[in-house]
Design an enzyme around this catalytic site. Sequence first.
Site, PDB file in Angstrom:
ATOM      1  N   GLY A 215      -6.105  -5.633  -5.046  1.00  0.00           N
ATOM      2  CA  GLY A 215      -4.869  -5.010  -4.231  1.00  0.00           C
ATOM      3  C   GLY A 215      -4.754  -5.702  -2.496  1.00  0.00           C
ATOM      4  O   GLY A 215      -5.410  -6.713  -2.218  1.00  0.00           O
ATOM      5  N   SER A 216      -4.643  -4.727  -1.727  1.00  0.00           N
ATOM      6  CA  SER A 216      -4.293  -4.865  -0.540  1.00  0.00           C
ATOM      7  C   SER A 216      -5.727  -5.300   0.124  1.00  0.00           C
ATOM      8  O   SER A 216      -5.649  -5.654   1.322  1.00  0.00           O
ATOM      9  CB  SER A 216      -3.461  -4.228   0.373  1.00  0.00           C
ATOM     10  OG  SER A 216      -2.066  -4.285  -0.292  1.00  0.00           O
ATOM     11  N   THR A 217      -6.816  -4.762  -0.261  1.00  0.00           N
ATOM     12  CA  THR A 217      -8.125  -5.001   0.354  1.00  0.00           C
ATOM     13  C   THR A 217      -8.476  -6.565   0.668  1.00  0.00           C
ATOM     14  O   THR A 217      -9.167  -6.768   1.261  1.00  0.00           O
ATOM     15  CB  THR A 217      -9.076  -4.344  -0.423  1.00  0.00           C
ATOM     16  OG1 THR A 217      -9.386  -4.589  -1.926  1.00  0.00           O
ATOM     17  CG2 THR A 217      -9.057  -2.803  -0.318  1.00  0.00           C
ATOM     18  N   LYS A 219      -6.489  -8.650   1.418  1.00  0.00           N
ATOM     19  CA  LYS A 219      -5.836  -9.187   2.612  1.00  0.00           C
ATOM     20  C   LYS A 219      -6.707  -9.505   3.884  1.00  0.00           C
ATOM     21  O   LYS A 219      -6.472 -10.083   4.694  1.00  0.00           O
ATOM     22  CB  LYS A 219      -4.836  -8.346   3.095  1.00  0.00           C
ATOM     23  CG  LYS A 219      -3.524  -8.150   2.151  1.00  0.00           C
ATOM     24  CD  LYS A 219      -2.587  -7.081   2.415  1.00  0.00           C
ATOM     25  CE  LYS A 219      -1.342  -7.111   1.364  1.00  0.00           C
ATOM     26  NZ  LYS A 219      -0.524  -5.913   1.348  1.00  0.00           N
ATOM     27  N   SER A 273      -0.023  -3.027   6.000  1.00  0.00           N
ATOM     28  CA  SER A 273      -0.157  -3.729   4.605  1.00  0.00           C
ATOM     29  C   SER A 273       0.993  -4.339   4.085  1.00  0.00           C
ATOM     30  O   SER A 273       1.470  -3.853   2.797  1.00  0.00           O
ATOM     31  CB  SER A 273      -0.656  -2.608   3.577  1.00  0.00           C
ATOM     32  OG  SER A 273      -1.502  -3.137   2.647  1.00  0.00           O
TER      33      SER A 273
END
Length: 491
Positions: A215-217, A219, A273
């Site tokens: 997921g957004s980690t 990024k 995010s």
Amino acid sequence: MTRYIRLAAVFCALLLLALLVNATRVQVLQAGSYDDNPANRRQDIARYDHPRGDILVGGVPVTGSTDTGEQLRYERSYRNGPLYAPVTGFASQEYGTAFLEHSEDAVLSGTDPMLSPFPLWNELIRARSPGGDVVTTLNRAAQQAAYSMLGRRKGAVAAIEPATGRILALVSTPSYDPAMLSGNGSAVERSWARLNDDRDKPMLNRAVRQTYPPGSTFKVVTAAAALDSGVIADVDAPTDSPAPYRLPGTTTSLTNESEGCEDASLRAAFEWSCNTVFAKLGVDVGVDMMTATARNFGFNDTALRIPFSVARSTFDTSVDRAQLALSSIGQYNTRATPLQMAMVSAAVANGGQLVPPYLVEDTTTASGAALATTRSHPVRQAMYPATAMRMQELMEDVVREGTGGNAAIPGARVGGKTGTAQHGIGNSGVPYAWFVSWAQGYDDMEPRVAVAVVVEDGSADRGDISGGGMAAPIARAVMEAVLNSPSEHGR
């Protein structure tokens, strides 16, 4: 008469020679086949005829041996078995070994030639040396904090010392007591069947053997690629990103769970995010640079061992532009172990340098004499040092002003990134709650710990945007445990 005596003597000599040849055939040429014969229990009897060496955490054994008085005399015992099971694994008379019990079996069982001053003589007489000990890199307080904070939830925690790669915590829940598998009776068979049939998979090491959509980690990786490639030169400049963002070549629009993402700067998009910004950034960076950056952080590495093997974290290298956009926000085929995401955070904290993680500090004889010490591994440059400095700023902003406020520690620098990973058909599964972070005490010369937390059954409020509500407090507890422990850097 003398002739008959001579013939009899020669015949007896030939019989004796035949006996010697046959004994040589059996004891030397066919020794391997007899050793490996399932009906031959001599090796098992010899293996369990003396106590097994110990696995140590913080200088204290977390394993032991129990004298049963039976033919297979010594069984493995464990102290706080469920706490350390993802590290120790099990040593079973019936089902073999796993994790450190397996990768360090030669030392622990006493068969490593290094344990004997006369290895050739020991081999000849088939003698065993006393089992040696394995000294781990774990921080007892950090391991306990991770395990306690995860509680009954399914999930995992991995924590690393950024400058050295020493693994400080490795926890997976739910867990199990390896002692249930130590012996060879019917109770062990029932325990094995029950553990393998359990829907929650307590023997699955989620920290190193399970991959999840990050997921957004992820990024963090995408932002690093954008800065390294020059696609982003100013983290505070507008990114010309529409919201919603139509995936290239499709009619599908990607949206955000927060407001203010249209044309947001990298700093603001990272802090809140914004999916649309990072999906577009991944496409602008391109598949080659995104792949190279992911590889520099450890993705697609099939050879990582700590010393037992780690599941490969993946970034798909054959994607179209729409798939690349989704991959760049940690979806599509992007998957990572918690250890991999701790490595990502550690590289940021360590100025862009990724030190391979390891779990065994030393091996010693039963008397404490050193056998081997883990050597330093080649350091990988995951990103430019200047990029790492920018990423540290962005991750600190997330904790100070964004979605990661629950990870803040008074008196310490803390950087983090939240993530809520969708999964299942049509994203129907309950999202995984993620948090990656690092921390540095204000009296420390460098960051002391990097952490990754995933909670599988994280029923975090969707309005929380990410795993900040559920995973961040776990990471904070682990980081505090390390910061409150004496520094072991430079051992």
